[in-house]
Scaffold this active site. Structure first.
Site, PDB file in Angstrom:
ATOM      1  N   ASP A   1      56.556   2.228  70.768  1.00 39.59           N
ATOM      2  CA  ASP A   1      55.525   2.821  69.939  1.00 39.59           C
ATOM      3  C   ASP A   1      56.170   3.848  69.019  1.00 39.59           C
ATOM      4  OD1 ASP A   1      52.563   2.179  70.342  1.00 39.59           O
ATOM      5  OD2 ASP A   1      52.605   4.224  69.544  1.00 39.59           O
TER       6      ASP A   1
ATOM      7  N   LYS B   1      69.556   0.632  58.069  1.00 35.57           N
ATOM      8  CA  LYS B   1      68.477   1.407  58.701  1.00 35.57           C
ATOM      9  C   LYS B   1      68.771   1.562  60.194  1.00 35.57           C
ATOM     10  CE  LYS B   1      63.532   1.392  59.830  1.00 35.57           C
ATOM     11  NZ  LYS B   1      62.277   0.638  59.899  1.00 35.57           N
TER      12      LYS B   1
ATOM     13  N   GLU C   1      45.424   0.187  73.219  1.00 36.75           N
ATOM     14  CA  GLU C   1      45.960   1.369  72.538  1.00 36.75           C
ATOM     15  C   GLU C   1      44.957   2.510  72.664  1.00 36.75           C
ATOM     16  OE1 GLU C   1      48.092   0.622  69.066  1.00 36.75           O
ATOM     17  OE2 GLU C   1      48.452   2.742  68.697  1.00 36.75           O
TER      18      GLU C   1
ATOM     19  N   ASP D   1      58.311   2.950  55.567  1.00 40.67           N
ATOM     20  CA  ASP D   1      59.713   2.948  55.095  1.00 40.67           C
ATOM     21  C   ASP D   1      59.865   3.284  53.603  1.00 40.67           C
ATOM     22  OD1 ASP D   1      60.830   2.473  57.547  1.00 40.67           O
ATOM     23  OD2 ASP D   1      61.108   0.322  57.254  1.00 40.67           O
TER      24      ASP D   1
ATOM     25  N   ARG E   1      64.168   4.183  65.961  1.00 39.09           N
ATOM     26  CA  ARG E   1      64.120   3.046  66.896  1.00 39.09           C
ATOM     27  C   ARG E   1      65.508   2.768  67.468  1.00 39.09           C
ATOM     28  NH1 ARG E   1      61.314   0.303  63.794  1.00 39.09           N
ATOM     29  NH2 ARG E   1      59.464   1.105  64.831  1.00 39.09           N
TER      30      ARG E   1
ATOM     31  N   LYS F   1      59.676  -5.253  63.808  1.00 38.28           N
ATOM     32  CA  LYS F   1      60.210  -4.469  64.929  1.00 38.28           C
ATOM     33  C   LYS F   1      61.112  -5.330  65.799  1.00 38.28           C
ATOM     34  CE  LYS F   1      56.851  -0.905  66.073  1.00 38.28           C
ATOM     35  NZ  LYS F   1      56.033  -0.340  67.140  1.00 38.28           N
TER      36      LYS F   1
ATOM     37  N   PHE G   1      59.313  -1.979  56.601  1.00 38.61           N
ATOM     38  CA  PHE G   1      57.867  -2.146  56.748  1.00 38.61           C
ATOM     39  C   PHE G   1      57.217  -0.760  56.855  1.00 38.61           C
ATOM     40  CE2 PHE G   1      57.339  -1.191  61.318  1.00 38.61           C
ATOM     41  CZ  PHE G   1      58.671  -1.211  61.724  1.00 38.61           C
ATOM     42  N   GLY G   2      55.899  -0.763  56.937  1.00 44.55           N
ATOM     43  CA  GLY G   2      55.144   0.466  57.175  1.00 44.55           C
ATOM     44  C   GLY G   2      55.463   1.578  56.177  1.00 44.55           C
TER      45      GLY G   2
ATOM     46  N   THR H   1      55.460  -7.331  71.688  1.00 44.08           N
ATOM     47  CA  THR H   1      55.091  -6.875  70.341  1.00 44.08           C
ATOM     48  C   THR H   1      54.628  -8.046  69.493  1.00 44.08           C
ATOM     49  OG1 THR H   1      55.839  -5.668  68.367  1.00 44.08           O
ATOM     50  CG2 THR H   1      57.466  -7.061  69.423  1.00 44.08           C
TER      51      THR H   1
HETATM   52  P1  IMP Z   1      53.240   1.233  65.975  1.00 45.61           P
HETATM   53  O1  IMP Z   1      54.427   1.685  66.703  1.00 45.61           O
HETATM   54  O2  IMP Z   1      53.310  -0.234  65.701  1.00 45.61           O
HETATM   55  O3  IMP Z   1      51.942   1.674  66.586  1.00 45.61           O
HETATM   56  O4  IMP Z   1      53.349   1.901  64.537  1.00 45.61           O
HETATM   57  C1  IMP Z   1      52.434   2.798  63.987  1.00 45.61           C
HETATM   58  C2  IMP Z   1      52.497   2.721  62.481  1.00 45.61           C
HETATM   59  O5  IMP Z   1      53.749   3.235  62.036  1.00 45.61           O
HETATM   60  C3  IMP Z   1      52.375   1.304  61.909  1.00 45.61           C
HETATM   61  O6  IMP Z   1      51.561   1.347  60.765  1.00 45.61           O
HETATM   62  C4  IMP Z   1      53.787   0.921  61.550  1.00 45.61           C
HETATM   63  O7  IMP Z   1      53.813   0.093  60.415  1.00 45.61           O
HETATM   64  C5  IMP Z   1      54.429   2.272  61.251  1.00 45.61           C
HETATM   65  N1  IMP Z   1      55.836   2.235  61.673  1.00 45.61           N
HETATM   66  C6  IMP Z   1      56.324   2.070  62.924  1.00 45.61           C
HETATM   67  N2  IMP Z   1      57.662   2.047  62.917  1.00 45.61           N
HETATM   68  C7  IMP Z   1      58.027   2.191  61.622  1.00 45.61           C
HETATM   69  C8  IMP Z   1      59.287   2.201  60.978  1.00 45.61           C
HETATM   70  O8  IMP Z   1      60.373   2.055  61.570  1.00 45.61           O
HETATM   71  N3  IMP Z   1      59.243   2.358  59.643  1.00 45.61           N
HETATM   72  C9  IMP Z   1      58.089   2.503  58.937  1.00 45.61           C
HETATM   73  N4  IMP Z   1      56.894   2.490  59.486  1.00 45.61           N
HETATM   74  C10 IMP Z   1      56.862   2.324  60.824  1.00 45.61           C
END
Ligand code: IMP
Length: 198
Positions: A72, A174, A43, A153, A180, A17, A150-151, A12
């Site tokens: 993922d 969390k 991907e 959240d 996860r 993560k 992140f993302g 990763t």
């Molecule tokens: P990927 O698993 O990295 O492909 O994640 C896809 C999208 O979902 C990305 O934009 C990540 O930032 C978001 N994402 C993945 N896991 C989380 C999480 O635990 N919390 C919030 N956003 C997440």
């Protein structure tokens, strides 16, 4: 020759993560060592995150030796967006982001959402690919709240908490309930059943 059979590589580039995963690995009674490795993965656009995860895993298998895994995840707004962004989560985060998702929702009283995670593992001792899945249900927050994580959240409120978003929790809070951590705890159970042979 150095024996690396106790190493497991998490492929990763996402430091958040990796931190969540290593925080869960910590203090678990397993005799494997976790390492982060950044490799270019492929991907694909598929209908579900498990297929995406498996393709990603296979796309790096020539570049690494030993046991390794990828993870993922996707954010699914079940009501009112019928699961969007789901497998498009990454692209949607990069384009419209959390604000864009909130703009698509009119009635915040009735939202339903969930996060899903798939861990795809190549386990060298058995020469097998194994997957572990986790899901957490909740709803969408009316506003963007919280500084952690992140993302998505800051806009996700898990059902298990009354009104806090994931981003308002510490990492260890969390990790007690996240998609996860559910997938990872299944993975850890598997490792305990298959310890490193000395
Ligand atoms: P990927 O698993 O990295 O492909 O994640 C896809 C999208 O979902 C990305 O934009 C990540 O930032 C978001 N994402 C993945 N896991 C989380 C999480 O635990 N919390 C919030 N956003 C997440």
């Amino acid at each position: 020759m150095v024996n690396k059979s106790h190493n497991i590589y998490f492929i990763t580039g996402n430091k958040n993560k990796f931190d969540e995963v290593s925080n869960i690995f910590l203090n678990k009674d397993i005799n494997y060592e976790l390492y982060q490795k950044e490799l270019q993965t492929v991907e694909i656009q598929a209908n579900n995150i498990k297929d995406v995860a498996l393709f990603k895993l296979n796309s790096v298998k020539e570049k690494i030796e030993g046991s390794f895994f990828i993870e993922d995840a996707g954010f699914f707004v079940d009501i009112p967006l019928n699961g969007f962004p789901g497998v498009y989560s990454s692209y949607v985060m990069k384009t419209i982001g959390n604000e864009g998702i909130l703009n698509l929702i009119n009635d915040f009283k009735n939202t339903k959402a969930h996060f899903s995670a798939v861990i795809a593992l190549y386990f060298q001792p058995l020469d097998e690919i194994i997957t572990f899945e986790g899901e957490v249900k909740g709803k969408v927050s009316e506003t963007i709240r919280g500084e952690h994580g992140f993302g998505f959240d800051p806009i996700f409120i898990p059902d298990k908490l009354s009104n806090n978003t994931f981003a308002e929790l510490s990492m260890s809070e969390k990790n007690k309930i996240s998609h996860r951590s559910i997938a990872l705890n299944k993975f850890i159970k598997f490792l305990k059943k298959n310890p490193v042979k000395k």
